[in-house]
Write a protein that holds these residues in place. Structure first.
Motif: not given
Length: 230
Positions: A3-6, A84-91, A126-133, A199-205
């Motif tokens: 939430k803080i990052l967003l 991923t790696k807390l970089v950028g925001i994805l929708e 910033n360019a952003a990407d999904e968090e890999p498993a 379910v999608y889990t991001d870099a912040t779990k």
């Protein structure tokens, strides 16, 4: 933390907008929590309640960006998440689901492929990407939660062999652009029965969840079937 990052990304975006011509700055108007006379508000915020149905690891709690305890979103509804790696925001927007025994020349090992397409857009500078498993020790990426509660990882069985041409975007998504992607799960009849929860889990779990219908649904059904058959 997410939430803080967003909130930080949104604040930065609004600041840049206000500094440019036509920006929607708020001027010097007092906020709702600060009276015009400059004295602090005496209103005491109500204490936050504990969301019902939460669990220690969050694995059984439907949730999306607004917080744990919220019901899963419907297919076609977007959710914002940290890159991923807390970089950028994805929708991320799951758009279509197709169930099939065969796809891209591959037969399902367990009985049914659930093929889900998503639209991923980058919302910040910033360019952003999904968090890999499994990246950085986290349980990131995509899962299917069956109606009986069983969790299935993306690409299980023979699902990893299925490539949906046109929905195979990879790599970082540049600012202001989007990619069409796909997630494939190899399901048993029991795991596919009644649909499931994506379910999608991001870099912040933190988890984003969507309810997936038990039948083919979404605007790209015909296109996905055609590509899977080619």
């Amino acid at each position: 933390m997410r939430k803080i990052l967003l909130a930080t990304a949104a604040t930065a975006f609004l600041t840049l907008t206000a500094c440019n011509p036509g920006g929607g700055g708020s001027g010097n108007k007092p906020s709702a929590s600060q009276p015009a006379g400059g004295q602090p508000s005496t209103t005491t915020p109500a204490p936050a309640s504990t969301p019902p149905g939460t669990s220690g690891d969050g694995s059984a709690t439907p949730g999306s960006d607004p917080g744990a305890g919220q019901a899963a979103l419907a297919l076609g509804v977007p959710s914002r998440t940290v890159g991923t790696k807390l970089v950028g925001i994805l929708e991320i927007t799951p758009t279509t689901v197709v169930y099939t025994k065969e796809g891209d020349g591959t037969t399902s090992r367990f009985g049914t492929f659930a093929v889900i397409t998503t639209k991923d857009a980058s919302l910040t500078a910033n360019a952003a990407d999904e968090e890999p498993a499994g990246a950085n020790g986290t349980k990131g990426g995509w899962r299917w939660i069956a109606a009986n509660g069983q969790s299935v990882a993306e690409g299980n069985g023979t699902a990893y062999k299925v490539l949906v041409t046109g929905y195979s975007g990879v790599g970082k998504i540049e600012p202001g652009t989007y990619q069409m992607r796909s997630e494939v799960f190899d399901l048993t009849p029991e795991q596919a029965k009644g649909g499931g929860t994506l379910v999608y889990t991001d870099a912040t779990k933190s988890e984003n969840r969507w309810t997936i219908p038990p039948v083919d649904s979404g605007p790209q059904v015909a296109d996905v079937k055609k590509r899977l058959a080619s």
